[in-house]
Design a protein around this motif. Structure first.
Motif, PDB file in Angstrom:
ATOM      1  N   SER A  47      -0.792  -8.435   1.983  1.00  0.00           N
ATOM      2  CA  SER A  47      -2.125  -8.502   2.586  1.00  0.00           C
ATOM      3  C   SER A  47      -3.261  -8.339   1.571  1.00  0.00           C
ATOM      4  N   SER A  48      -3.011  -7.648   0.471  1.00  0.00           N
ATOM      5  CA  SER A  48      -4.070  -7.479  -0.524  1.00  0.00           C
ATOM      6  C   SER A  48      -4.419  -8.794  -1.219  1.00  0.00           C
ATOM      7  N   LEU A  49      -3.566  -9.807  -1.073  1.00  0.00           N
ATOM      8  CA  LEU A  49      -3.803 -11.100  -1.707  1.00  0.00           C
ATOM      9  C   LEU A  49      -4.333 -12.147  -0.729  1.00  0.00           C
ATOM     10  N   PHE A  50      -4.579 -11.747   0.503  1.00  0.00           N
ATOM     11  CA  PHE A  50      -4.961 -12.705   1.538  1.00  0.00           C
ATOM     12  C   PHE A  50      -6.146 -13.578   1.133  1.00  0.00           C
ATOM     13  N   GLU A  51      -7.180 -12.988   0.598  1.00  0.00           N
ATOM     14  CA  GLU A  51      -8.342 -13.764   0.156  1.00  0.00           C
ATOM     15  C   GLU A  51      -8.629 -13.527  -1.328  1.00  0.00           C
ATOM     16  N   ALA A  52      -7.561 -13.257  -2.079  1.00  0.00           N
ATOM     17  CA  ALA A  52      -7.706 -12.974  -3.501  1.00  0.00           C
ATOM     18  C   ALA A  52      -7.982 -14.252  -4.289  1.00  0.00           C
ATOM     19  N   THR A  53      -8.605 -14.070  -5.433  1.00  0.00           N
ATOM     20  CA  THR A  53      -8.824 -15.204  -6.328  1.00  0.00           C
ATOM     21  C   THR A  53      -7.501 -15.554  -7.006  1.00  0.00           C
ATOM     22  N   ARG A  54      -7.444 -16.730  -7.585  1.00  0.00           N
ATOM     23  CA  ARG A  54      -6.248 -17.130  -8.315  1.00  0.00           C
ATOM     24  C   ARG A  54      -5.988 -16.196  -9.495  1.00  0.00           C
ATOM     25  N   CYS A  55      -7.047 -15.733 -10.138  1.00  0.00           N
ATOM     26  CA  CYS A  55      -6.877 -14.779 -11.251  1.00  0.00           C
ATOM     27  C   CYS A  55      -6.245 -13.483 -10.758  1.00  0.00           C
ATOM     28  N   ASP A  56      -6.675 -12.999  -9.594  1.00  0.00           N
ATOM     29  CA  ASP A  56      -6.090 -11.784  -9.023  1.00  0.00           C
ATOM     30  C   ASP A  56      -4.614 -12.000  -8.685  1.00  0.00           C
ATOM     31  N   ILE A  57      -4.301 -13.168  -8.124  1.00  0.00           N
ATOM     32  CA  ILE A  57      -2.910 -13.488  -7.798  1.00  0.00           C
ATOM     33  C   ILE A  57      -2.089 -13.555  -9.077  1.00  0.00           C
ATOM     34  N   SER A  58      -2.653 -14.162 -10.109  1.00  0.00           N
ATOM     35  CA  SER A  58      -1.974 -14.269 -11.395  1.00  0.00           C
ATOM     36  C   SER A  58      -1.658 -12.880 -11.955  1.00  0.00           C
ATOM     37  N   GLU A  59      -2.623 -11.992 -11.924  1.00  0.00           N
ATOM     38  CA  GLU A  59      -2.416 -10.629 -12.424  1.00  0.00           C
ATOM     39  C   GLU A  59      -1.368  -9.894 -11.596  1.00  0.00           C
ATOM     40  N   PHE A  60      -1.412 -10.070 -10.284  1.00  0.00           N
ATOM     41  CA  PHE A  60      -0.442  -9.450  -9.386  1.00  0.00           C
ATOM     42  C   PHE A  60       0.971  -9.902  -9.744  1.00  0.00           C
ATOM     43  N   LEU A  61       1.148 -11.208  -9.909  1.00  0.00           N
ATOM     44  CA  LEU A  61       2.468 -11.753 -10.242  1.00  0.00           C
ATOM     45  C   LEU A  61       2.917 -11.312 -11.638  1.00  0.00           C
ATOM     46  N   ARG A  62       2.003 -11.300 -12.573  1.00  0.00           N
ATOM     47  CA  ARG A  62       2.313 -10.933 -13.952  1.00  0.00           C
ATOM     48  C   ARG A  62       2.804  -9.486 -14.039  1.00  0.00           C
ATOM     49  N   ALA A  63       2.307  -8.626 -13.165  1.00  0.00           N
ATOM     50  CA  ALA A  63       2.663  -7.204 -13.194  1.00  0.00           C
ATOM     51  C   ALA A  63       4.016  -6.909 -12.554  1.00  0.00           C
ATOM     52  N   MET A  64       4.609  -7.889 -11.902  1.00  0.00           N
ATOM     53  CA  MET A  64       5.877  -7.670 -11.207  1.00  0.00           C
ATOM     54  C   MET A  64       7.053  -7.574 -12.169  1.00  0.00           C
ATOM     55  N   GLY A  65       8.006  -6.736 -11.787  1.00  0.00           N
ATOM     56  CA  GLY A  65       9.288  -6.702 -12.476  1.00  0.00           C
ATOM     57  C   GLY A  65      10.168  -7.824 -11.935  1.00  0.00           C
ATOM     58  N   VAL A  66      11.273  -8.055 -12.593  1.00  0.00           N
ATOM     59  CA  VAL A  66      12.170  -9.145 -12.202  1.00  0.00           C
ATOM     60  C   VAL A  66      12.688  -8.957 -10.784  1.00  0.00           C
ATOM     61  N   ASP A  67      13.165  -7.755 -10.467  1.00  0.00           N
ATOM     62  CA  ASP A  67      13.702  -7.500  -9.124  1.00  0.00           C
ATOM     63  C   ASP A  67      12.641  -7.701  -8.048  1.00  0.00           C
ATOM     64  N   GLU A  68      11.442  -7.229  -8.331  1.00  0.00           N
ATOM     65  CA  GLU A  68      10.337  -7.380  -7.378  1.00  0.00           C
ATOM     66  C   GLU A  68       9.984  -8.860  -7.195  1.00  0.00           C
ATOM     67  N   MET A  69      10.026  -9.619  -8.294  1.00  0.00           N
ATOM     68  CA  MET A  69       9.734 -11.053  -8.219  1.00  0.00           C
ATOM     69  C   MET A  69      10.790 -11.765  -7.376  1.00  0.00           C
ATOM     70  N   ILE A  70      12.052 -11.427  -7.579  1.00  0.00           N
ATOM     71  CA  ILE A  70      13.132 -12.042  -6.805  1.00  0.00           C
ATOM     72  C   ILE A  70      12.955 -11.737  -5.327  1.00  0.00           C
ATOM     73  N   THR A  71      12.619 -10.495  -5.017  1.00  0.00           N
ATOM     74  CA  THR A  71      12.386 -10.105  -3.623  1.00  0.00           C
ATOM     75  C   THR A  71      11.218 -10.881  -3.027  1.00  0.00           C
ATOM     76  N   THR A  72      10.139 -11.006  -3.780  1.00  0.00           N
ATOM     77  CA  THR A  72       8.949 -11.711  -3.306  1.00  0.00           C
ATOM     78  C   THR A  72       9.239 -13.194  -3.085  1.00  0.00           C
ATOM     79  N   VAL A  73       9.979 -13.810  -3.988  1.00  0.00           N
ATOM     80  CA  VAL A  73      10.360 -15.225  -3.805  1.00  0.00           C
ATOM     81  C   VAL A  73      11.144 -15.376  -2.510  1.00  0.00           C
ATOM     82  N   GLY A  74      12.075 -14.462  -2.254  1.00  0.00           N
ATOM     83  CA  GLY A  74      12.852 -14.502  -1.015  1.00  0.00           C
ATOM     84  C   GLY A  74      11.981 -14.343   0.222  1.00  0.00           C
ATOM     85  N   GLN A  75      11.005 -13.442   0.146  1.00  0.00           N
ATOM     86  CA  GLN A  75      10.097 -13.229   1.278  1.00  0.00           C
ATOM     87  C   GLN A  75       9.239 -14.471   1.539  1.00  0.00           C
ATOM     88  N   VAL A  76       8.739 -15.071   0.472  1.00  0.00           N
ATOM     89  CA  VAL A  76       7.929 -16.285   0.611  1.00  0.00           C
ATOM     90  C   VAL A  76       8.786 -17.403   1.207  1.00  0.00           C
TER      91      VAL A  76
END
Length: 100
Positions: A47-76
């Motif tokens: 929800s924190s990314l609902f109206e986020a800028t692309r730069c904010d989304i980029s920073e959010f994704l960049r800060a993720m660990g591998v396991d968190e990224m895998i989980t997020t890909v599955g959720q998406v």
């Protein structure tokens, strides 16, 4: 880099990873329809990314660990699959009403 849906119209995990990678390395990269759908689904999941800028989304994704990224890909992926299911059932119901 072109992002493609499978022939069935379903967005696969690799397409989601491609969108995330593009956003991580170039927040201003041009998104196609698949990219917009992935970003929209990410905003629904986080929800924190609902109206986020692309730069904010980029920073959010960049800060993720591998396991968190895998989980997020599955959720998406699940979110996109659910949306496809709703669209398909609505189309099916519309065809039924038209053929009555």
């Amino acid at each position: 880099m072109a992002l493609n849906k499978k022939e069935s119209g379903v967005i696969d995990e690799m397409s989601i990873v491609d969108v995330f990678t593009n956003l991580i390395f170039d927040a201003d990269s041009r998104l196609d329809e698949t990219g917009f759908l992935v970003v929209e689904a990410l905003g629904q999941i986080e929800s924190s990314l609902f109206e986020a800028t692309r730069c904010d989304i980029s920073e959010f994704l960049r800060a993720m660990g591998v396991d968190e990224m895998i989980t997020t890909v599955g959720q998406v992926k699940r979110s996109l699959d659910q949306q496809q299911g709703v669209i398909a059932s609505n189309r099916s119901a519309s065809r039924y009403l038209l053929h009555r």
